[in-house]
Design a protein around this motif. Structure first.
Motif, PDB file in Angstrom:
ATOM      1  N   ALA A 209      10.284   4.113  -4.219  1.00 26.70           N
ATOM      2  CA  ALA A 209       9.096   3.503  -3.808  1.00 26.70           C
ATOM      3  C   ALA A 209       8.372   1.856  -4.415  1.00 26.70           C
ATOM      4  CB  ALA A 209       7.459   4.396  -4.336  1.00 26.70           C
ATOM      5  N   PHE A 210       8.659   1.773  -5.499  1.00 27.52           N
ATOM      6  CA  PHE A 210       8.440   0.153  -6.036  1.00 27.52           C
ATOM      7  C   PHE A 210       9.638  -0.640  -5.298  1.00 27.52           C
ATOM      8  CE2 PHE A 210       7.314   1.515 -10.908  1.00 27.52           C
ATOM      9  CZ  PHE A 210       5.730   1.235 -10.398  1.00 27.52           C
ATOM     10  N   ASN A 211      11.114  -0.077  -4.725  1.00 26.73           N
ATOM     11  CA  ASN A 211      11.301  -1.527  -4.032  1.00 26.73           C
ATOM     12  C   ASN A 211      11.096  -1.553  -2.395  1.00 26.73           C
ATOM     13  OD1 ASN A 211      13.579  -2.257  -5.947  1.00 26.73           O
ATOM     14  ND2 ASN A 211      15.207  -0.483  -5.854  1.00 26.73           N
ATOM     15  N   LEU A 212      10.844  -0.198  -2.222  1.00 26.37           N
ATOM     16  CA  LEU A 212       9.879  -0.844  -0.823  1.00 26.37           C
ATOM     17  C   LEU A 212       8.739  -1.775  -1.087  1.00 26.37           C
ATOM     18  CD1 LEU A 212      10.266   3.288   0.851  1.00 26.37           C
ATOM     19  CD2 LEU A 212      11.488   0.945   1.579  1.00 26.37           C
TER      20      LEU A 212
ATOM     21  N   ALA B 199      16.973  -1.973   1.084  1.00 28.61           N
ATOM     22  CA  ALA B 199      18.317  -2.501   2.587  1.00 28.61           C
ATOM     23  C   ALA B 199      16.460  -2.563   3.770  1.00 28.61           C
ATOM     24  CB  ALA B 199      19.507  -1.811   2.830  1.00 28.61           C
ATOM     25  N   ALA B 200      15.857  -1.196   3.838  1.00 28.98           N
ATOM     26  CA  ALA B 200      15.691  -1.201   4.655  1.00 28.98           C
ATOM     27  C   ALA B 200      14.135  -1.761   4.436  1.00 28.98           C
ATOM     28  CB  ALA B 200      14.416   0.439   4.674  1.00 28.98           C
ATOM     29  N   ALA B 201      13.417  -2.403   3.242  1.00 34.17           N
ATOM     30  CA  ALA B 201      12.149  -2.975   2.837  1.00 34.17           C
ATOM     31  C   ALA B 201      11.593  -3.621   4.272  1.00 34.17           C
ATOM     32  CB  ALA B 201      11.980  -3.120   1.516  1.00 34.17           C
ATOM     33  N   PRO B 202      12.672  -5.019   4.056  1.00 32.92           N
ATOM     34  CA  PRO B 202      12.273  -6.159   4.961  1.00 32.92           C
ATOM     35  C   PRO B 202      11.787  -6.178   6.089  1.00 32.92           C
ATOM     36  CG  PRO B 202      14.108  -6.450   3.009  1.00 32.92           C
ATOM     37  CD  PRO B 202      14.214  -5.324   3.275  1.00 32.92           C
TER      38      PRO B 202
END
Length: 394
Positions: free
Chosen positions: A222-225, A350-353
Motif C-alpha cells: 500500500a505504501f508503494n502504491l 511496477a503498477a503504481a506509476p
C-alpha cells in the motif's frame, strides 16, 4: 574516514544517483520523451512498470547473488547495468529500444538499489544495522531534490538524450569502482555478534509469524502504491491543482527535503519511535495531505502544506517499510525476509506509476486522490493488525 561514515557516504551517493537518474527521471523527462517518440504519456511512464516488474522477479536471484558474491559486487553490477540502460534510452528512436532500456535498468535496479544496499549495511553492521539504515535513508531521500534540478538543467543545456548519456558515464566510470573499492571491509563475526543477530525480538508462534509477514507485506504494497504512484506525477498533479510550472517544479523538489527532515527526526528519536509508530505517522500524514490538495484552489501556501504532509509521510513510510521486518524478526533473518517481501512490494511499484498516470490523465486529480486515500486506510488497518499481534505476543 571511520568505516561506518565511509559505508553511509558511499551508499548514499550511489543510491541518490541510482534512484535519481532512473526512477525519478521520468518526473522531468517522461512527457518530453513521450512527445519525441510519439507515445502516450502513460505508455512512457510504463517504462517504470517494466523496471519494477524486472526488479520484483529478479529479487530472489539478487538475494542468492548477495549471499554468494557479497553485496559490493552485486551493487557494482547494478551500476554497470544502469549505465548500459541509460545509454540505450539516450539512443532510442521508438518504443522498442525505449522499453529495452527499461528492461536493462530493471536488472540494474534489482542489483543496485534497496535490497542489496541494505544487505551491504547488515553485512557490516549486524545487529546495529537498524540505526545505520535509518541514517542512510536520510541521505538517499535526496534523489529527487538533487537530480530533478540537475536533469532539468541538463535538458536546458544539452537536451534529454545527452543528459542521459552523461548519467550513464557516471554510473559506469564512477559508481562501479566506488562499490568495488569504496565500501569498508566486512568485519569478522564473533560469537556474541552472531548470537545477537539471531535473537528474536518477539516470541511468535508459527501462525503469528505468518500473519505478521502478511500484514507487513500489505503495508509495503500500500505504501508503494501511494508513494511511487504520486512521485513521478507530482509536478503534473500540483500543476493541475493550479500552480504555475515553475512553482510546481520548486514544490516537487521540496518533497524530498520534507522527506529527509522526517527521516532525520525519526532516526534521532529512533530509540523511542518503533517502526509501527513510524508507519502510523506516515499513513496519517499522507492521508491528511490529500484533502489539502483537493481544496487548495491553487493557493501556494496550501500547495506547500500538501507537499509538506505528503513529503513527511512518504519520507517516513520508506523507513517503516525498511525497518518493520527488524521490528518483528531477528537481524539474521532480515535479508531473507526482505527478499521475500521485495516481490509483492516491487510488483506494486511496477503498477503504481501507470495506474496513477492513467487516473490523473483520464479522471483528473480527484480520481487519483480518492484512490490514494483508500490505500492509506488499508495501510492503517494493516498496521492495527500488527499492533494487535504484538500485544498478543507480549
Amino acid at each position: 574516514m571511520p568505516p561506518r561514515l565511509r559505508l553511509i557516504a558511499t551508499l548514499s551517493l550511489s543510491q541518490i544517483l541510482g534512484w535519481g537518474t532512473t526512477f525519478d527521471m521520468p518526473g522531468v523527462f517522461g512527457r518530453m520523451i513521450a512527445a519525441e517518440l510519439s507515445m502516450a504519456n502513460e505508455t512512457a511512464f510504463a517504462g517504470l512498470t517494466v523496471m519494477m516488474l524486472v526488479t520484483a522477479f529478479a529479487g530472489p536471484t539478487t538475494g542468492r547473488l548477495v549471499e554468494r558474491l557479497g553485496a559490493a559486487r552485486v551493487l557494482a553490477c547494478g551500476s554497470a547495468l544502469f549505465g548500459l540502460g541509460l545509454l540505450l534510452m539516450a539512443a532510442a528512436t521508438g518504443p522498442i529500444l525505449y522499453f529495452a532500456a527499461w528492461l536493462v535498468i530493471g536488472f540494474g535496479s534489482a542489483f543496485g538499489l534497496s535490497v542489496p544496499c541494505y544487505a551491504a549495511v547488515v553485512e557490516r553492521e549486524g545487529p546495529d544495522a537498524k540505526r545505520a539504515i535509518g541514517i542512510l535513508m536520510i541521505f538517499t531521500g535526496l534523489s529527487a531534490t538533487v537530480c530533478w534540478p540537475l536533469l532539468s538543467l541538463g535538458q536546458d543545456w544539452f537536451g534529454w538524450r545527452w543528459t542521459l548519456a552523461v548519467s550513464a558515464l557516471i554510473h559506469i566510470g564512477a559508481l562501479v569502482p566506488l562499490h568495488l573499492f569504496g565500501l569498508p571491509a566486512i568485519r569478522g563475526a564473533t560469537a556474541e555478534a552472531t548470537a545477537a543477530s539471531q535473537e528474536e525480538p518477539l516470541a511468535f508462534s508459527p501462525a503469528q509469524a505468518k500473519r505478521a509477514l502478511l500484514l507487513i507485506a500489505i503495508v509495503s504494497i500500500a505504501f508503494n502504491l501511494v508513494t511511487t504512484g504520486i512521485a513521478p506525477s507530482l509536478i503534473e498533479l500540483i500543476t493541475q491543482a493550479g500552480a504555475t510550472p515553475e512553482l510546481a517544479l520548486q514544490l516537487g523538489a521540496l518533497r524530498s527535503v520534507f522527506g529527509i527532515s522526517a527521516r532525520a527526526i525519526d532516526t534521532v528519536a529512533g530509540r523511542r519511535a518503533s517502526p509501527l509508530f513510524t508507519g502510523y505517522a506516515a499513513a496519517i500524514l499522507m492521508l491528511a495531505a490529500l484533502p489539502i490538495l483537493a481544496f487548495s484552489g491553487g493557493e501556494p501556501w496550501l500547495l506547500l502544506a500538501f507537499v509538506a504532509c505528503y513529503g513527511f509521510g512518504s519520507g517516513v513510510s520508506a523507513l517503516s517499510r525498511a525497518l518493520l521486518p527488524l521490528g518483528f524478526f531477528s537481524p539474521g533473518r532480515y535479508a531473507r525476509i526482505s527478499a521475500n517481501l521485495s516481490l509483492p512490494a516491487n510488483l506494486a511499484m511496477a503498477a503504481a506509476p501507470v495506474v496513477s498516470t492513467f487516473l490523473l490523465d483520464r479522471g483528473g486529480a480527484t480520481a487519483l486522490l480518492v484512490y490514494c486515500a483508500g490505500l492509506c486506510l488499508i495501510t492503517l488497518a494493516a498496521l492495527a493488525g500488527l499492533s494487535l499481534i504484538r500485544r498478543q505476543v507480549r
